[in-house]
Write an enzyme that holds these catalytic residues in place. Structure first.
Site, PDB file in Angstrom:
ATOM      1  N   HIS A  56       0.821  -1.210   0.000  1.00 37.97           N
ATOM      2  CA  HIS A  56       0.000   0.000   0.000  1.00 37.97           C
ATOM      3  C   HIS A  56       0.855   1.260   0.000  1.00 37.97           C
ATOM      4  O   HIS A  56       1.941   1.281   0.569  1.00 37.97           O
ATOM      5  CB  HIS A  56      -0.884   0.051   1.257  1.00 37.97           C
ATOM      6  CG  HIS A  56      -1.742  -1.146   1.433  1.00 37.97           C
ATOM      7  ND1 HIS A  56      -2.112  -1.605   2.671  1.00 37.97           N
ATOM      8  CD2 HIS A  56      -2.319  -1.993   0.546  1.00 37.97           C
ATOM      9  CE1 HIS A  56      -2.876  -2.673   2.546  1.00 37.97           C
ATOM     10  NE2 HIS A  56      -3.016  -2.934   1.265  1.00 37.97           N
ATOM     11  N   TYR A 100       1.798   0.864  14.591  1.00 39.67           N
ATOM     12  CA  TYR A 100       2.601   1.832  13.853  1.00 39.67           C
ATOM     13  C   TYR A 100       2.088   3.253  14.025  1.00 39.67           C
ATOM     14  O   TYR A 100       0.902   3.493  14.164  1.00 39.67           O
ATOM     15  CB  TYR A 100       2.716   1.476  12.372  1.00 39.67           C
ATOM     16  CG  TYR A 100       1.421   1.221  11.645  1.00 39.67           C
ATOM     17  CD1 TYR A 100       0.913   2.148  10.751  1.00 39.67           C
ATOM     18  CD2 TYR A 100       0.719   0.036  11.822  1.00 39.67           C
ATOM     19  CE1 TYR A 100      -0.264   1.913  10.054  1.00 39.67           C
ATOM     20  CE2 TYR A 100      -0.452  -0.217  11.136  1.00 39.67           C
ATOM     21  CZ  TYR A 100      -0.938   0.732  10.249  1.00 39.67           C
ATOM     22  OH  TYR A 100      -2.105   0.490   9.574  1.00 39.67           O
TER      23      TYR A 100
END
Length: 186
Positions: free
Chosen positions: A64, A133
């Site tokens: 992505h 993240y």
């Protein structure tokens, strides 16, 4: 002395961070992020959002990227183990189209810093993995792009064995090739 050890990779600005927890009879403790110390090792970004996902063995998410609102990412696996990878999509970069990969796990306590301008993906190697993240921009659902995980030009060396069953979202099976990316975005 910094607690975070910066490990350079073959792609400029992509960094693996090694961190040593403090262990005692209760378990362990370590800082996963310290703005001042990260700035000392060259990561001077403002992270504005934390994300977390849980996936089962064989799940592959990616590759992505964000088109108009790119995000730098600071990634770690807090439970289990993942094979993490990023592909350089920065125009004019001497490593354009190349990738860096690393294993992130709850045992090695490594973190992976990926600057803006990269495609990102990961493959879960353990029975389950919790992936965490930080990002430097908000997610814009209409701004996402991707490249198919098994693109022959990028040629990522995924640690896939014959008995691995890969699970994808529908969009991850429909991403175009790196050549299509070049036609659409360069």
């Amino acid at each position: 002395m910094a607690r975070f050890k910066k490990v350079e990779t073959n792609i400029k600005d992509v960094i693996i961070i090694e961190n040593e927890p403090f262990f005692d009879n209760r378990g362990y403790f370590y800082e996963t992020y310290n703005k001042k110390e990260y700035e000392q090792i060259g990561i001077k970004k403002e992270f504005i959002q934390d994300n977390q996902s849980m996936s089962s063995k064989g799940v592959l998410r990616g590759l992505h990227f964000q088109i108009n609102f790119p995000q730098a990412k600071l990634l770690r696996c807090i439970y289990g183990e993942v094979f993490d990878v990023c592909v350089d999509l920065r125009k004019g970069s001497s490593t354009f189209g190349q990738y860096v990969s690393t294993i992130l796990s709850e045992k090695n306590h490594k973190e992976f810093y990926i600057p803006e301008g990269f495609a990102h993906g990961f493959l879960v190697l353990s029975d389950k993995a919790v992936f965490s993240y930080k990002v430097t921009d908000y997610y814009h659902s209409n701004d996402e792009g991707g490249i198919i995980w098994n693109d022959q030009d990028i040629n990522i060396d995924w640690p896939i064995q014959n008995d691995f069953i890969l699970s994808f979202s529908n969009k991850d099976t429909k991403w175009g090739s790196f050549k299509e990316y070049l036609k659409n975005y360069n």
